[in-house]
Design an enzyme around this catalytic site. Structure first.
Site, PDB file in Angstrom:
ATOM      1  N   TRP A 107       7.110  -0.039   3.895  1.00 21.49           N
ATOM      2  CA  TRP A 107       7.547   0.663   2.677  1.00 21.49           C
ATOM      3  C   TRP A 107       8.934   1.242   2.879  1.00 21.49           C
ATOM      4  CZ3 TRP A 107       8.694   5.761   1.117  1.00 21.49           C
ATOM      5  CH2 TRP A 107       8.579   6.743   2.101  1.00 21.49           C
ATOM      6  N   ARG A 167       1.503   0.809  14.938  1.00 24.19           N
ATOM      7  CA  ARG A 167       1.076   0.662  13.557  1.00 24.19           C
ATOM      8  C   ARG A 167       1.542  -0.688  13.023  1.00 24.19           C
ATOM      9  NH1 ARG A 167       5.407   4.477  10.300  1.00 24.19           N
ATOM     10  NH2 ARG A 167       4.323   3.744   8.469  1.00 24.19           N
ATOM     11  N   SER A 170      -1.732  27.232  -4.873  1.00 24.96           N
ATOM     12  CA  SER A 170      -1.411  28.649  -5.069  1.00 24.96           C
ATOM     13  C   SER A 170      -1.907  29.165  -6.407  1.00 24.96           C
ATOM     14  CB  SER A 170       0.101  28.877  -4.977  1.00 24.96           C
ATOM     15  OG  SER A 170       0.578  28.399  -3.754  1.00 24.96           O
ATOM     16  N   THR A 173       6.522  26.730   6.406  1.00 25.91           N
ATOM     17  CA  THR A 173       5.240  26.103   6.082  1.00 25.91           C
ATOM     18  C   THR A 173       4.104  26.983   6.584  1.00 25.91           C
ATOM     19  OG1 THR A 173       6.377  24.025   6.461  1.00 25.91           O
ATOM     20  CG2 THR A 173       4.014  23.920   6.136  1.00 25.91           C
ATOM     21  N   HIS A 194       0.849  -1.193   0.000  1.00 25.92           N
ATOM     22  CA  HIS A 194       0.000   0.000   0.000  1.00 25.92           C
ATOM     23  C   HIS A 194       0.887   1.248   0.000  1.00 25.92           C
ATOM     24  CE1 HIS A 194      -3.019   2.947   1.152  1.00 25.92           C
ATOM     25  NE2 HIS A 194      -2.329   3.246   2.233  1.00 25.92           N
ATOM     26  N   ASP A 228       6.448  22.272 -26.196  1.00 25.27           N
ATOM     27  CA  ASP A 228       6.442  20.904 -25.657  1.00 25.27           C
ATOM     28  C   ASP A 228       7.491  20.858 -24.549  1.00 25.27           C
ATOM     29  OD1 ASP A 228       6.386  18.073 -25.234  1.00 25.27           O
ATOM     30  OD2 ASP A 228       5.609  17.847 -27.263  1.00 25.27           O
ATOM     31  N   TYR A 284       8.620  16.202   0.934  1.00 25.08           N
ATOM     32  CA  TYR A 284       8.399  17.514   0.327  1.00 25.08           C
ATOM     33  C   TYR A 284       8.224  17.406  -1.175  1.00 25.08           C
ATOM     34  CZ  TYR A 284       9.049  19.197   4.897  1.00 25.08           C
ATOM     35  OH  TYR A 284       8.866  19.391   6.224  1.00 25.08           O
ATOM     36  N   LYS A 292       3.394  29.847   4.317  1.00 24.12           N
ATOM     37  CA  LYS A 292       2.555  29.512   3.168  1.00 24.12           C
ATOM     38  C   LYS A 292       1.079  29.531   3.537  1.00 24.12           C
ATOM     39  CE  LYS A 292       5.537  27.038   0.124  1.00 24.12           C
ATOM     40  NZ  LYS A 292       5.008  27.690  -1.067  1.00 24.12           N
ATOM     41  N   SER A 351      12.843   6.654 -13.885  1.00 20.45           N
ATOM     42  CA  SER A 351      11.763   7.390 -14.528  1.00 20.45           C
ATOM     43  C   SER A 351      11.595   8.769 -13.885  1.00 20.45           C
ATOM     44  CB  SER A 351      10.477   6.570 -14.438  1.00 20.45           C
ATOM     45  OG  SER A 351       9.364   7.394 -14.510  1.00 20.45           O
ATOM     46  N   SER A 352      11.594   8.800 -12.547  1.00 12.85           N
ATOM     47  CA  SER A 352      11.424  10.085 -11.860  1.00 12.85           C
ATOM     48  C   SER A 352      12.556  11.036 -12.183  1.00 12.85           C
ATOM     49  CB  SER A 352      11.424   9.901 -10.344  1.00 12.85           C
ATOM     50  OG  SER A 352      10.356   9.169  -9.946  1.00 12.85           O
ATOM     51  N   GLU A 379      11.717  13.453   0.197  1.00  8.52           N
ATOM     52  CA  GLU A 379      10.632  12.816  -0.555  1.00  8.52           C
ATOM     53  C   GLU A 379       9.271  13.319  -0.082  1.00  8.52           C
ATOM     54  OE1 GLU A 379      10.311  10.845  -3.031  1.00  8.52           O
ATOM     55  OE2 GLU A 379       8.309  10.000  -2.812  1.00  8.52           O
ATOM     56  N   HIS A 415      14.711  12.861  12.373  1.00  2.00           N
ATOM     57  CA  HIS A 415      13.559  12.926  13.281  1.00  2.00           C
ATOM     58  C   HIS A 415      12.629  11.734  13.057  1.00  2.00           C
ATOM     59  CE1 HIS A 415      11.294  15.614  10.189  1.00  2.00           C
ATOM     60  NE2 HIS A 415      11.007  14.361   9.993  1.00  2.00           N
ATOM     61  N   HIS A 416      12.891  10.951  12.017  1.00  2.00           N
ATOM     62  CA  HIS A 416      12.143   9.707  11.843  1.00  2.00           C
ATOM     63  C   HIS A 416      12.744   8.598  12.699  1.00  2.00           C
ATOM     64  CE1 HIS A 416       9.899  11.152   8.283  1.00  2.00           C
ATOM     65  NE2 HIS A 416      10.984  11.864   8.088  1.00  2.00           N
ATOM     66  N   HIS A 425      13.047  12.067   3.802  1.00  2.00           N
ATOM     67  CA  HIS A 425      12.420  13.305   4.222  1.00  2.00           C
ATOM     68  C   HIS A 425      12.229  14.280   3.075  1.00  2.00           C
ATOM     69  CE1 HIS A 425      10.308  15.495   7.113  1.00  2.00           C
ATOM     70  NE2 HIS A 425      10.760  16.557   6.493  1.00  2.00           N
TER      71      HIS A 425
END
Lengths: 70, 199, 524, 285
Positions: free
Chosen positions: C141, C449, C267, C327, C76, C105, C256, C330, C168-169, C254, C301-302, C252
């Site tokens: 994951w 979890r 925006s 943040t 998932h 293009d 963002y 914004k 690809s990314s 990622e 921090h993870h 991390h």
């Protein structure tokens, strides 16, 4: 960028990067930045400022630990 | 994009593409560079002791700290000894569970290991410290860690550890645990077991 | 979402049928394919999520066995992150960035085609791993070593899938950077560029910087699994925690990568429906850059529960708290844009307002999680699950829907049904909160979890969350109806489909012709 | 911090008292039984209150605009788009709020790391999927045992009614005396596990090949339950942690009983038994 871009000096680049760390910028200043900054210089300044940021934070942490231990 | 006026643009694009692709490649390398980088940081801060065997074997101590450093008799540190086996049919234990030492004092302790199987087995021990911070103040002059140990069936071996606790140890640390974990090396040569480190 | 009717193809030597889609180098075709692909992946990831919620509906094991449950949670996560959210944003970028900056293009049209067509094989590899001996990877994951070293063949398939998706990314990101920097129409200076292009430019740099690091991390796992190295194995002198450092150095930023383009979409939408220019445009750009830079200094921090020394915990705690500032800037700017505007709430604006509301709630829990001692208490509990679903579902996904409703007229030439769009929004936001709000309580009270079964005191909130999840899942089917209706017909959309929409994309007809801006427009 | 926490608690009186009245936490963190957990609780309440104020401020403004500045109500858009003073203000103020949050958190972080001068040191080893406990030092030194889930399979599969402590019960709980500083050393045998007892405010990953330390001093006797908090494979959800906190006398009695039991097994079982036993089995012989 139709008009010939004027190259900003190191200080101007650094100033723009520091404002970006703060996250606020006046529109006119931003227009000046966008017109004059060299992207490569911005990247270098960004990495430099990032390193300074990390070092400052490390120093603060060391200081806090010193205060707490004493 | 194919119109002739765009030729300058096309080559600009290609140059930028190459630069960006190169930075992606550099970052891929950087991912691997993080491995030695992490080790250096760990070594500098004593977070985890993931040192190379030769660095662990006392060379570091001899190089950067004089042996006759001042014994700080005003402090006592309780050093505990702990032993773990990682899927290994051995018996492994410290001869003494803990000793009280002064920083700077040379201490000699022993671990005992026995192969309880009827076949020779090769193992290797990895040290670890609690609290992690203590690792950088714990100077081992003699240690069986990281060297491969092959025990004959039923063999019992006494293995020494000689260490000094650095007097620079922060004043709020007064209990240190030295823990060893023995892993089995299944038919691996020394070179391949250290393969991760070599890259 | 097919934007192109056959008559528009006349005069262009494009092959028909399947070959057209396989060989297309048109940014609109590719954008459409990206979006269809990501929606399919979103639905498949959703089915896994619903299976998880069905199992958790009540205590005890009813639907799946623990091993399969772990595969479900892992897949998932992987499918939603790498298959749904990231490609969806790349799809938006493909469709909209050339239109927004007046380019004909993307810079590298053929590479664009490759970067899309790498995705389906990767997806097949990933989903196919369920049928591999031993099943799919069940290591979460995050693929933490040494658990991921224990896994079966499914793990190798997942690693290769990540490699392919990463390539690809990176190709997509390079394309976007080059397009934004080099292909702008005359007069479209950087400071006139729509904020969506700005956020994507910064995101693309992040992608180029961190996707290779992830590729490195999973390559090291692959080597540990098969080539006898011991990067993450203490026996050979490695350290399992090092994997987590490398992973979160990617992980991390990622986060963002998945949220900055969402900021960009929102925006674009808020000023349109407030009939007022974006407040603090320059600050928005700088705040985005600030978030991107800070995101490299907060990864650990993870990992507060892995047992860092106090100095490490404090460093990462302070750095993480500082991220709240840009943040916050914004969110304040969006609210200030709405203030004293002339607001109307068509579906895109509804979704964007909903985004601000729920994303800010995710921001609050993020702030609470930043405090290391509290984080240690809630780490790896449902509190964190609630937090990141507030940020990723209510954040990224809601912004994607907002953007889809906003630009559907441009893609299809027809206005999306306002009634269905609103229904979709209200069902989604209500069921979303029913699903994820109780998870805060579950986490605080102590439910870990990634567990297939739980203690009895967690039963009622889990039941509520499961009901909400099915409601949320079914609500998404409304979107399919909206899109199909929109493609088939409906109210004709004007070139400027929304009253005060600004930007070059609204100067071309709706639907956007197959080729746009072959003659570069001159901006002002 | 204590005062701020109390004020905060008053603000959230309803939900907090609700949580405290029930045997299990439902809406909030579990009732703390250590000083650290207490601090975490207070800090969390403080954070909630701060977030609540920001929430009311930001969304008050937003919803005011949503309801009053509507086109359908004839609102005409203003045209301001920048105000550097306001922007700087709303950057500086959050920074100050953050500094206020960081101070108590820093003190707690440092307190959590202070594992010195323990009364008892216990090593917990994570296995797939059970815990091994090993009393290394202090009263009870030498005691070691395994602690695995004791909920019967039928309850999990639904063929028997579920008990009160469903999935949170073990055959041999960790036993510690009340009011004593317990230092936990964490390691694992196979993959990463995480030793978590919410009421103590302790969560520490157990990493194979390395030891990590954490500590707690339980202020109240009782039974406290937690789970493994790091995905560790198939039965990750089935390796709970139960800690029984006893009075000093009861603890002494428990230690004596364990010692007697250990002496009996050593004399009964041949030492060779050790190799086929699970890894945590006494390798002390």
């Amino acid at each position: 960028m139709t008009d010939a871009p004027r190259r900003a000096g190191f200080l101007a680049t650094m100033r723009a990067v520091l404002w970006s760390f703060f996250g606020v910028r006046r529109r006119q200043a931003y227009i000046d930045d966008a017109g004059s900054l060299n992207p490569l210089a911005v990247v270098v300044a960004g990495v430099l400022a990032g390193a300074v940021f990390v070092i400052v934070l490390v120093l603060i942490v060391q200081w806090v630990i010193g205060v707490a231990a004493a | 994009m194919n119109s002739p006026v765009d030729n300058g643009l096309a080559s600009d694009n290609r140059r930028l593409l190459l630069r960006l692709a190169l930075s992606a490649l550099v970052m891929f390398g950087f991912g691997f560079l993080l491995v030695p980088f992490y080790e250096k940081i760990c070594e500098a801060t004593g977070i985890n002791n993931v040192l190379r065997p030769e660095a662990e074997a006392g060379a570091r101590f001899a190089a950067d700290a004089p042996l006759n450093s001042q014994v700080d008799a005003s402090r006592s540190i309780l050093v505990q000894f702990d032993a773990n086996l990682h899927d290994l049919p051995w018996r492994f234990q410290p001869v003494q569970r803990s000793v009280s030492v002064h920083p700077g004092q040379l201490v000699h302790v022993e671990y005992e290991v026995t192969n309880t199987r009827a076949e020779p087995i090769t193992g290797q021990a990895v040290p670890s410290y609690g609290p992690q911070l203590a690792g950088q103040y714990f100077r081992k002059l003699d240690c069986f860690c990281f060297a491969q140990q092959t025990l004959a069936p039923g063999e019992r071996r006494i293995m020494p550890v000689v260490f000094v606790v650095d007097p620079a140890l922060p004043s709020d640390v007064n209990t240190i645990t030295l823990s060893y974990t023995f892993f089995e090396l299944k038919g691996r040569s020394a070179a391949s077991s250290a393969g991760g480190r070599a890259s | 979402m097919a934007a192109v009717t056959p008559d528009q193809l006349h005069g262009h030597h494009a092959p028909g049928g399947v070959m057209r889609w396989l060989t297309t180098t048109n940014h609109k075709d590719i954008g459409t394919m990206y979006m269809i692909f990501s929606f399919i992946m979103f639905l498949s990831g959703g089915v896994l999520a619903l299976t998880i919620r069905a199992e958790l509906f009540k205590p005890g094991l009813q639907v799946v066995q623990p091993e399969f449950f772990n595969q479900l949670t892992t897949m998932h996560g992987l499918i939603m992150v790498f298959g749904a959210i990231m490609p969806a944003f790349v799809g938006f970028a493909n469709w909209m960035i050339p239109l927004m900056i007046g380019a004909s293009d993307m810079a590298f049209a053929r590479m664009n085609n490759w970067s899309f067509w790498l995705l389906p094989p990767a997806a097949i590899l990933l989903i196919g791993s369920f049928f591999a001996p031993g099943g799919a990877t069940a290591a979460g994951w995050t693929l933490y070593a040494p658990l991921s070293v224990q896994m079966g063949m499914g793990m190798d398939m997942a690693i290769f899938a990540i490699h392919i998706m990463g390539v690809s990314s990176i190709m997509g990101a390079i394309n976007i950077v080059v397009t934004v920097l080099n292909m702008r129409a005359p007069g479209m200076t950087m400071m006139k560029m729509p904020l969506f292009c700005w956020t994507w430019l910064i995101t693309a740099y992040l992608l180029i910087a961190v996707m290779p690091v992830l590729a490195g991390a999973v390559t090291m796992i692959l080597a540990d699994r098969h080539f006898g190295t011991s990067f993450f194995n203490a026996a050979g002198g490695g350290d399992p925690v090092m994997y987590q450092h490398i992973f979160w150095f990617f992980g991390h930023p990622e986060v963002y990568i998945m949220i900055l383009p969402a900021f960009g979409i929102v925006s674009q939408i808020i000023p349109t429906f407030s009939r007022k220019p974006l407040f603090g445009y320059a600050s928005m750009v700088y705040a985005t850059a600030s978030i991107a830079i800070l995101s490299f200094a907060v990864w650990a921090h993870h990992m507060f529960a892995t047992g860092m020394p106090a100095a490490g915990q404090l460093f990462f705690m302070y750095a993480t708290m500082l991220i709240a500032v840009p943040t916050g800037v914004k969110v304040f700017n969006w609210v200030a844009t709405m203030w004293r505007g002339s607001l109307s709430f068509e579906p895109p604006m509804l979704w964007a307002t909903g985004f601000i509301f729920v994303f800010t709630m995710g921001g609050f829990t993020g702030l609470i999680c930043a405090i290391a001692p509290i984080d240690i208490q809630v780490q790896d509990t449902y509190y964190v699950v609630a937090h990141f679903h507030y940020v990723l579902v209510a954040g990224s996904l809601f912004a994607l829907f907002a953007g889809a409703y906003y630009w559907l007229p441009k893609w299809t030439g027809h206005m999306p049904s306002e009634f269905l769009g609103k229904l979709h929004f209200w069902c989604s936001i209500v069921f979303f909160n029913i699903t994820f709000f109780p998870m805060h309580f579950l986490g605080l009270a102590g439910m870990p979890r990634r567990i297939p079964d739980y203690a009895l005191q967690f039963a009622d909130f889990n039941a509520i969350a499961s009901v909400g999840a099915f409601g949320f899942g079914l609500s998404q089917l409304i979107f399919i109806v909206v899109v199909v209706k929109c493609i088939r017909g409906g109210e004709r959309a004007a070139a400027r489909s929304w009253e005060s929409a600004e930007g070059l994309e609204w100067t071309v007809p709706s639907p956007a012709p197959y080729h746009t801006f072959e003659e570069a427009p001159v901006v002002r | 911090m204590g005062r701020a926490g109390r004020i905060a608690a008053l603000c959230l009186a309803s939900s907090v008292s609700l949580a405290h009245a029930e045997p299990h936490a439902r809406y909030n963190l579990q009732q703390p039984v250590t000083g650290i957990a207490e601090q975490i609780n207070d800090m969390h309440t403080l954070m909630l209150v701060i977030c609540l104020f920001i929430f009311v401020g930001v969304f008050g403004v937003m919803f005011w605009a949503v309801f009053n500045h509507r086109k359908s109500k004839g609102a005409v858009a203003a045209h301001f788009h920048e105000n550097t003073a306001v922007e700087i203000a709303w950057t500086i103020i959050p920074v100050l709020i953050l500094l206020g949050m960081a101070w108590p958190a820093t003190k707690t972080v440092i307190a959590m790391k202070d594992t010195s001068n323990p009364d008892i040191t216990v090593k917990a080893t994570g296995y797939q999927w059970k815990w091994g406990y090993d009393y290394l030092q202090g009263e009870g030194e030498g005691i070691r045992f395994l602690s695995a889930l004791s909920t019967p399979r039928e309850q999990i599969e639904g063929s028997a009614p579920k008990g009160d402590a469903y999935l949170l019960e073990v055959d041999h709980p960790l036993v510690v005396p009340v009011g004593k500083k317990i230092r936990m050393l964490l390691t694992a045998n196979d993959v990463i596990h995480s030793w978590w007892v919410p009421a103590f405010g302790v969560k520490q990953d157990a990493i194979p090949g390395f030891i990590r330390d954490a500590w707690f001093r339980a202020d109240k006797e009782g039974v406290y339950r937690g789970n493994c908090a790091e995905l560790c494979g198939r039965d990750h959800g089935f390796m709970p942690i139960v800690v029984q906190v006893l009075s000093a006398e009861k603890y002494a009695a428990w230690v004596a009983e364990q010692k007697a039991k250990a002496a009996a097994t050593v004399s009964a079982a041949p030492p060779a038994e050790a190799d086929s036993a699970p890894p945590a089995a006494p390798d002390k012989g």
